[in-house]
Write a protein that holds these residues in place. Structure first.
Motif, mmCIF file in Angstrom:
data_model
loop_
_atom_site.group_PDB
_atom_site.id
_atom_site.type_symbol
_atom_site.label_atom_id
_atom_site.label_comp_id
_atom_site.label_asym_id
_atom_site.label_seq_id
_atom_site.Cartn_x
_atom_site.Cartn_y
_atom_site.Cartn_z
ATOM 1 N N HIS A 37 0.897 -1.156 0.000
ATOM 2 C CA HIS A 37 0.000 0.000 0.000
ATOM 3 C C HIS A 37 0.928 1.196 0.000
ATOM 4 O O HIS A 37 1.756 1.338 0.903
ATOM 5 C CB HIS A 37 -0.901 -0.007 1.246
ATOM 6 C CG HIS A 37 -1.863 1.131 1.260
ATOM 7 N ND1 HIS A 37 -1.927 2.033 2.286
ATOM 8 C CD2 HIS A 37 -2.804 1.516 0.358
ATOM 9 C CE1 HIS A 37 -2.876 2.932 2.018
ATOM 10 N NE2 HIS A 37 -3.420 2.634 0.851
ATOM 11 N N ASP A 41 -4.102 5.800 4.128
ATOM 12 C CA ASP A 41 -5.545 5.981 4.032
ATOM 13 C C ASP A 41 -5.997 6.698 5.289
ATOM 14 O O ASP A 41 -5.884 6.155 6.393
ATOM 15 C CB ASP A 41 -6.269 4.627 3.935
ATOM 16 C CG ASP A 41 -6.191 4.034 2.544
ATOM 17 O OD1 ASP A 41 -5.674 4.705 1.628
ATOM 18 O OD2 ASP A 41 -6.661 2.898 2.375
ATOM 19 N N HIS A 136 -6.945 8.688 0.105
ATOM 20 C CA HIS A 136 -5.684 7.971 -0.129
ATOM 21 C C HIS A 136 -4.655 9.034 -0.468
ATOM 22 O O HIS A 136 -4.833 9.805 -1.409
ATOM 23 C CB HIS A 136 -5.844 6.957 -1.264
ATOM 24 C CG HIS A 136 -4.553 6.295 -1.618
ATOM 25 N ND1 HIS A 136 -4.118 5.137 -1.031
ATOM 26 C CD2 HIS A 136 -3.580 6.656 -2.502
ATOM 27 C CE1 HIS A 136 -2.929 4.797 -1.538
ATOM 28 N NE2 HIS A 136 -2.586 5.706 -2.431
HETATM 29 ZN ZN LIG Z 1 -5.101 3.630 -0.059
#
Ligand SMILES: [Zn+2]
Length: 171
Positions: A37, A41, A136
């Motif tokens: 990732h 987030d 994000h």
């Molecule tokens: Zn993300």
């Protein structure tokens, strides 16, 4: 530097806890293999204002980029840039950095921006559809936005203290 939202908390709702919504090999693919990732987030009610983290220039406003949905790319001076650095590579060798804000619902039509200026509003687009709403947020070392551009943990610029406590990462 300014953080991208009013309230900045690594998301710990949905199927993943905070660790899986932070930066790194923090996720698993279908075969249970570690998966990247490449940003943070941050939980955000749809319609939350997102801010320019530094003075800079909006160099891209993407519509419907795979995974990202509507996304803004902000170019700004790297506060860690060191013109005297003797190393090859590493954060201090990049003069400019690129902040990516993804899954937006609205992007303002701006060019030069100042730190703290509202540049758009959060949403639920791209691959965030069906997940608890969030921003994000990525820091790229190079543009353009593609899966191969190197990223760094936003914590390298913002520190980790606020999410070690609130995102419950670490002890
Ligand atoms: Zn993300």
């Amino acid at each position: 530097m300014k953080l991208p939202l009013d309230v900045n908390k690594i998301r710990d709702d949905g199927p993943r806890e905070a660790l899986g919504n932070s930066f790194g090999l923090v996720r698993k693919d279908k075969k249970n293999k570690a998966k990247w990732h490449r940003g943070w987030d941050l939980s955000a009610r749809p319609g939350s204002a997102v801010y320019a983290i530094a003075d800079g220039r909006i160099i891209h406003r993407f519509h419907n980029v795979k995974g990202y949905g509507e996304a803004i790319v902000l170019e700004f001076d790297n506060p860690k840039f060191d013109p005297w650095s003797r190393t090859c590579g590493g954060l201090q060798t990049y003069r400019k950095l690129y902040a990516v804000y993804a899954h937006l619902s609205k992007m303002l039509n701006l060019n030069s921006v100042y730190k703290g200026q509202v540049i758009g509003y959060t949403g639920t687009g791209g691959n965030a559809l069906g997940e608890p709403p969030h921003l994000h947020f990525e820091i790229m070392l190079e543009e353009p936005l593609n899966p191969h551009s190197p990223r760094i943990d936003p914590g390298e610029l913002f520190g980790y203290s606020f999410y070690v406590c609130e995102g419950r990462i670490g002890r």
